[in-house]
Each structure stands twice: as C-alpha cells, then as structure tokens.
Design a protein around this motif. Structure first.
Motif, PDB file in Angstrom:
ATOM      1  N   ASN A  55       0.821  -1.211   0.000  1.00 18.18           N
ATOM      2  CA  ASN A  55       0.000   0.000   0.000  1.00 18.18           C
ATOM      3  C   ASN A  55       0.851   1.256   0.000  1.00 18.18           C
ATOM      4  O   ASN A  55       0.542   2.236  -0.663  1.00 18.18           O
ATOM      5  CB  ASN A  55      -0.928   0.000   1.211  1.00 18.18           C
ATOM      6  N   ASN A  56       1.937   1.246   0.754  1.00 12.93           N
ATOM      7  CA  ASN A  56       2.857   2.389   0.797  1.00 12.93           C
ATOM      8  C   ASN A  56       4.246   1.853   1.145  1.00 12.93           C
ATOM      9  O   ASN A  56       4.458   0.655   1.121  1.00 12.93           O
ATOM     10  CB  ASN A  56       2.376   3.432   1.815  1.00 12.93           C
ATOM     11  N   ALA A  57       5.140   2.741   1.471  1.00 14.48           N
ATOM     12  CA  ALA A  57       6.510   2.307   1.772  1.00 14.48           C
ATOM     13  C   ALA A  57       6.933   2.702   3.171  1.00 14.48           C
ATOM     14  O   ALA A  57       8.079   3.070   3.414  1.00 14.48           O
ATOM     15  CB  ALA A  57       7.481   2.868   0.739  1.00 14.48           C
ATOM     16  N   GLY A  58       6.008   2.624   4.120  1.00 17.31           N
ATOM     17  CA  GLY A  58       6.357   2.942   5.494  1.00 17.31           C
ATOM     18  C   GLY A  58       6.738   4.401   5.661  1.00 17.31           C
ATOM     19  O   GLY A  58       6.176   5.285   5.019  1.00 17.31           O
ATOM     20  N   VAL A  59       7.712   4.658   6.499  1.00 16.82           N
ATOM     21  CA  VAL A  59       8.187   6.019   6.736  1.00 16.82           C
ATOM     22  C   VAL A  59       9.707   6.031   6.586  1.00 16.82           C
ATOM     23  O   VAL A  59      10.340   4.990   6.450  1.00 16.82           O
ATOM     24  CB  VAL A  59       7.795   6.521   8.150  1.00 16.82           C
ATOM     25  N   PHE A  62      12.149   3.438   8.624  1.00 18.56           N
ATOM     26  CA  PHE A  62      11.474   2.291   9.243  1.00 18.56           C
ATOM     27  C   PHE A  62      10.525   1.663   8.242  1.00 18.56           C
ATOM     28  O   PHE A  62       9.996   2.333   7.358  1.00 18.56           O
ATOM     29  CB  PHE A  62      10.706   2.724  10.494  1.00 18.56           C
ATOM     30  N   GLY A  63      10.294   0.364   8.415  1.00 13.88           N
ATOM     31  CA  GLY A  63       9.456  -0.349   7.464  1.00 13.88           C
ATOM     32  C   GLY A  63      10.144  -0.425   6.108  1.00 13.88           C
ATOM     33  O   GLY A  63      11.366  -0.473   6.018  1.00 13.88           O
ATOM     34  N   LEU A  64       9.353  -0.426   5.048  1.00 13.38           N
ATOM     35  CA  LEU A  64       9.916  -0.498   3.705  1.00 13.38           C
ATOM     36  C   LEU A  64      10.802   0.691   3.382  1.00 13.38           C
ATOM     37  O   LEU A  64      11.607   0.638   2.449  1.00 13.38           O
ATOM     38  CB  LEU A  64       8.795  -0.612   2.674  1.00 13.38           C
ATOM     39  N   GLY A  65      10.685   1.750   4.165  1.00  8.32           N
ATOM     40  CA  GLY A  65      11.535   2.918   3.965  1.00  8.32           C
ATOM     41  C   GLY A  65      13.017   2.586   4.047  1.00  8.32           C
ATOM     42  O   GLY A  65      13.837   3.227   3.387  1.00  8.32           O
ATOM     43  N   ASN A  84       6.538   9.429   3.538  1.00  7.49           N
ATOM     44  CA  ASN A  84       7.893   8.973   3.306  1.00  7.49           C
ATOM     45  C   ASN A  84       8.576   9.937   2.355  1.00  7.49           C
ATOM     46  O   ASN A  84       8.381   9.882   1.138  1.00  7.49           O
ATOM     47  CB  ASN A  84       7.883   7.548   2.719  1.00  7.49           C
ATOM     48  N   ALA A  85       9.397  10.823   2.905  1.00  8.68           N
ATOM     49  CA  ALA A  85      10.047  11.856   2.103  1.00  8.68           C
ATOM     50  C   ALA A  85      11.007  11.263   1.085  1.00  8.68           C
ATOM     51  O   ALA A  85      11.128  11.766  -0.044  1.00  8.68           O
ATOM     52  CB  ALA A  85      10.786  12.835   3.019  1.00  8.68           C
ATOM     53  N   GLU A  86      11.699  10.184   1.444  1.00  4.97           N
ATOM     54  CA  GLU A  86      12.643   9.567   0.515  1.00  4.97           C
ATOM     55  C   GLU A  86      11.913   8.912  -0.657  1.00  4.97           C
ATOM     56  O   GLU A  86      12.387   8.945  -1.794  1.00  4.97           O
ATOM     57  CB  GLU A  86      13.505   8.536   1.243  1.00  4.97           C
ATOM     58  N   PHE A  87      10.758   8.321  -0.376  1.00  4.15           N
ATOM     59  CA  PHE A  87       9.913   7.760  -1.429  1.00  4.15           C
ATOM     60  C   PHE A  87       9.561   8.861  -2.427  1.00  4.15           C
ATOM     61  O   PHE A  87       9.754   8.708  -3.646  1.00  4.15           O
ATOM     62  CB  PHE A  87       8.653   7.168  -0.790  1.00  4.15           C
TER      63      PHE A  87
END
Length: 236
Positions: A55-59, A62-65, A84-87
C-alpha cells in the motif's frame, strides 16, 4: 527429520528465497501490521532490483523505507506515497519507478492473484491516468478497465498468532493488506507475535489457513506509532 514451518529468526526464514529483481508483496498499512523483522532481514541480505507491491513504503528509516534508503527497490506498486520523504524524492527525481494503484484495486489484484484469477474489470480509474494503456470494456452501458491479478515471488506478512501448521490470526486493523498479500505469494513468510500450540486456535477465528503459509518466525516487534498526536491533560 520432521519438517517444521517454524524458523529461529527472520534471516533463517528467508534463507534460499531471496534473489535480485524479484517481486515481493508486503502486508501492512503505514506502520500498522508491517513485517518489520523480515524487511530488516531483506535489507541485510543485500538483494537489489526489487519490485515491492505494498500500500505504501512505510516512513523514513522504518518499514519499507529502509529498503528505499539502501536503494534496493527499483519499483513500487503502491497506492500512497505520503509519509515517506525519501519515497517522494526518489520518485520525483526519476530514480524510482512507481505504478500507482487505487487501494481497492491493489487489494483486489492481490486477492485475485491468490485465487488464481488472471484479471478483473473495475470502474475505478476510468477516465484517469490509471486507465492509460489498459483494456476497456463496456458492461451495461458503463466503461470498465481490465486490471491484472498480482502474483508475487514472495509474500511477507505480519500476524498476531500462528500455530505450527501456519494457521494465522491477525489483530484488528493490522489485518489490512496482510491477508491478500499472503495469498498472492508463491511463497509466504509470516512473522508473528506468538506461536501457540496446534489445536489451540478456534477454527472459526482463523483468518489465514496454513496452506498459504510456508514459513513462520516469532520475534519482538518495535511497533512504532506513525503519527503521535497528543493534547494537554485537562484539569478539573
């Protein structure tokens, strides 16, 4: 030697399953119900060129981030880029491929893949960029677009309880994308908070039958809060 689905840690649970350029379906919504131990183990494995359906990439951090920060992900199949700023940075800079899916469509693509359904028609996205390049068909005077079922090389999910056979119970809203993600993986690895004896789970309470789950790992979870909102205590 008797076969077991239970593995001692996340690294062992993923042993022999990871390779470059694979498609991974990841459960969770924001930071709710994310397979944080398995994500960390994927990061530590060093595999690259990953496509991740989530659904998203965490933050950030942390998480998929964490997989975005290490540049192990080349493409996200997601509904939401926020938090997620990096996303956002990688996507806007052209460094990360992004396939946008409406949330319901993404959930149904996973569910369909797990049910052996190669595609389905939906009105969601008709007349938008979501429909570009997709087959259109009219039903009863309404236009629909064809969406393909999603089958992943590997599914990673987070659950509350499991028994040794892999029967799983999710906890409240942490069920979210975990259930459809688990079913659409050719192999599913579940990390859980507790492994209970076989026969102790009420059959009617099981959300995911063990036939879908190939490996289980139990471990401590940090379970961060995505957005903490507080107010001053009121005095009487």
């Amino acid at each position: 030697m008797k076969h077991t689905k239970i593995y001692p840690d996340a690294r062992a649970a993923l042993d022999g399953l990871l390779r470059n350029d694979m498609l991974i379906a990841a459960g969770g919504f924001g930071l709710c119900g994310i397979p944080e131990l398995l994500i960390a183990a994927i990061r530590d494995s060093g595999v690259t060129g990953l496509t991740v359906a989530s659904n998203n990439a965490g933050v950030d951090g942390f998480g998929l981030g964490v997989l975005l920060e290490t540049r192990q992900v080349k493409k996200m199949i997601s509904s939401y880029v926020g938090e997620n700023a990096e996303f956002m940075r990688q996507y806007l800079a052209g460094e990360l491929e992004l396939e946008f899916n409406p949330q319901g469509t993404l959930a149904e693509r996973m569910r369909a893949g797990g049910a052996g359904i190669p595609g389905f028609y939906t009105k969601t996205g008709v007349g938008t960029v979501i429909a570009e390049g997709k087959e259109h068909h009219d039903f009863d005077g309404e236009t629909y677009i064809l969406e393909r079922g999603l089958v992943a090389d590997l599914a990673i999910v987070k659950a509350w309880k499991a028994d040794p056979s892999g029967n799983v119970i999710f906890r409240k809203t942490a069920r979210n994308f975990n259930l459809p993600a688990a079913t659409c993986g050719k192999v599913c690895v579940a990390e859980v908070e507790e492994i209970v004896p076989l026969g102790s789970l009420e059959p009617d309470h099981i959300h995911l039958p063990g036939i879908y789950v190939h490996r289980i790992v139990q471990g401590p979870h940090e379970k961060r809060i995505e957005q903490r909102t507080t107010r001053k205590r009121e005095t009487v």
